[in-house]
Enzyme design. Structure first.
Site, mmCIF file in Angstrom:
data_model
loop_
_atom_site.group_PDB
_atom_site.id
_atom_site.type_symbol
_atom_site.label_atom_id
_atom_site.label_comp_id
_atom_site.label_asym_id
_atom_site.label_seq_id
_atom_site.Cartn_x
_atom_site.Cartn_y
_atom_site.Cartn_z
ATOM 1 C CB ALA A 97 57.112 43.797 39.738
ATOM 2 C CE LYS A 98 51.913 49.584 42.317
ATOM 3 N NZ LYS A 98 51.874 49.584 40.841
#
Lengths: 282, 282
Positions: A97-98
């Site tokens: 998802a960073k």
């Protein structure tokens, strides 16, 4: 209520299957195999579920990248949940998802990923500093892989900038090693940190491993991105010959564009696992 | 097919309403005003729509933070779309998403935010470098605000690290200024970059404005986060007395916890606009 932790699941799956392979789930509508193309988002879910089924004997973890589900529109998260339901609960899932935001907002992201999606680990951005990562670490049974040296061409734009040490004593080192050192400190406090380091830069990966001998490393970039597997495995292994996950997405998902996609994905995963294990042993 | 750009919408809304105020939409179920609490996600949508309606005369832009919608679960993106539908198309919407990934994946995020949600601008992470931001900039009529100096307590953990210049000639400067300088270069090529700089650090904000005299600045941190409005406005204005958006969320959304929440939100927005304009004029 809390089941096994990410680290427990990962250790067990990795040991049972003798595997460091993490299968990335980055599905795209216009890259679906011919038999599924043009049949809408449900075909994409079916595709991912068949990939999971075919690769399960060879994978120690799965890593869906949220971007590809969000690109499907508002129903993307529901589709992702359908995909996740096909992964047996004992196999860990890393939400790629960073995410990264101020603490108050990072808590909402942690709720989304750990509670709503039920993922076991997440990838996060370092740029906002400790209070942007801490809300993820507050889930003791989960794990947060902090971006350190990414696999892309522009990774060095900022990550390679030479930064001075706070004391001014030590030599300047690239930003990504400053991040690695800071995350190692967080690890002492929390015990559930990891780092992302691309296979496309084995020298940098080795420097990270040298600074952080025991941190779990998530290593993308093998396959479509051109990372060389053997060099990456050698650079990233810990002293027990493990401690890393080699994440491969496109080279598995799109191993065959025709009707044999699942078979081909399973075969690609089997070969990658074998190649990784050969590099471990060599 | 393409309507007015973010910059055009922003300029027009800002000039028509004499406003630099950007209203942040960060709704949380357990912080909803008493009359709406415990009534589920639909009440949250209603809350946001009433906030939009009440603040519309005073706002030059809206900034929903995706985290708070994702925290609602798989229906979060649909709920966000319902909220967005309440914002008139001539008023620009900034998706506060803080995304950042390798180019191939960043393209999927750009699709999600610009095409699926139809937002006019986005906040993005700098850590992955140019090819992580470029896919957002490829939408010429949109704008990407790159995180530069964030508003949170840990902002300095990495952003303040002193980095050497590539040539070794110039003096070392903090990472956030290296980011500002790089984004200024991207701006020359693309023309649709901006920076995020927190109101909580007016000195750093002023240093950014000095280095980037013409870049649009998105400035959060006033209100709940304690940023001092006047100092921030003075530090961030461009030479025409504009060029910035002051983003305020909680101090507007939760101006009143009872049944007068919409009235109170409108009144808070009106006062903030006036205070910003006073600081502009002083």
């Amino acid at each position: 209520m809390s089941g096994p932790s990410f680290l427990e699941k990962w250790q067990q799956a990795s040991s049972e299957r003798q595997s460091l392979l993490c299968v990335g789930l980055d599905p795209e509508l216009d890259r679906l195999p011919a038999p599924l193309r043009g049949r809408g988002p449900e075909a994409l879910v079916r595709f991912c579920r068949e990939i999971v089924e075919a690769t399960l004997p060879y994978a120690c973890a799965y890593k869906p990248n949220l971007a590809f589900f969000e690109a499907l529109g508002p129903q993307g998260w529901s589709l992702l949940r359908e995909v996740l339901a096909a992964i047996p609960p004992q196999v860990p899932v890393i939400a790629d998802a960073k995410r990264g935001d101020i603490g108050h907002t990072a808590r909402a992201y942690a709720t989304a990923i750990f509670e709503q999606l039920g993922c076991d680990a997440v990838t996060v951005q370092p740029y906002l500093g400790y209070d942007g990562v801490q809300p993820f670490l507050a889930y003791h049974e989960k794990l947060a892989f902090v971006l350190c040296r990414t696999s892309n061409p522009g990774a060095g734009d900022f990550q390679d900038l030479l930064v001075q040490s706070a004391s001014g004593e030590a030599q300047a080192r690239p930003l990504y090693l400053a991040v690695a050192e800071r995350v190692r400190q967080w690890q002492e406090r929390h015990g559930n940190c990891g780092l992302v380091a691309g296979a496309t830069y084995p020298r940098e990966l080795a420097a990270i491993r040298e600074r952080c001998p025991t941190l779990p490393l998530l290593v993308p970039g093998v396959g479509a991105q051109g990372g060389e597997l053997e060099a990456a495995v050698r650079a990233g292994l810990d002293e027990h010959g493990g401690g890393m996950l080699i994440a491969v997405s496109r080279a598995i998902l799109y191993a065959d564009g025709g009707s044999d996609y699942a078979l081909a994905a399973g075969e690609a995963a089997r070969r990658l696992r074998a190649a990784i294990n050969q590099a471990r042993g060599s």
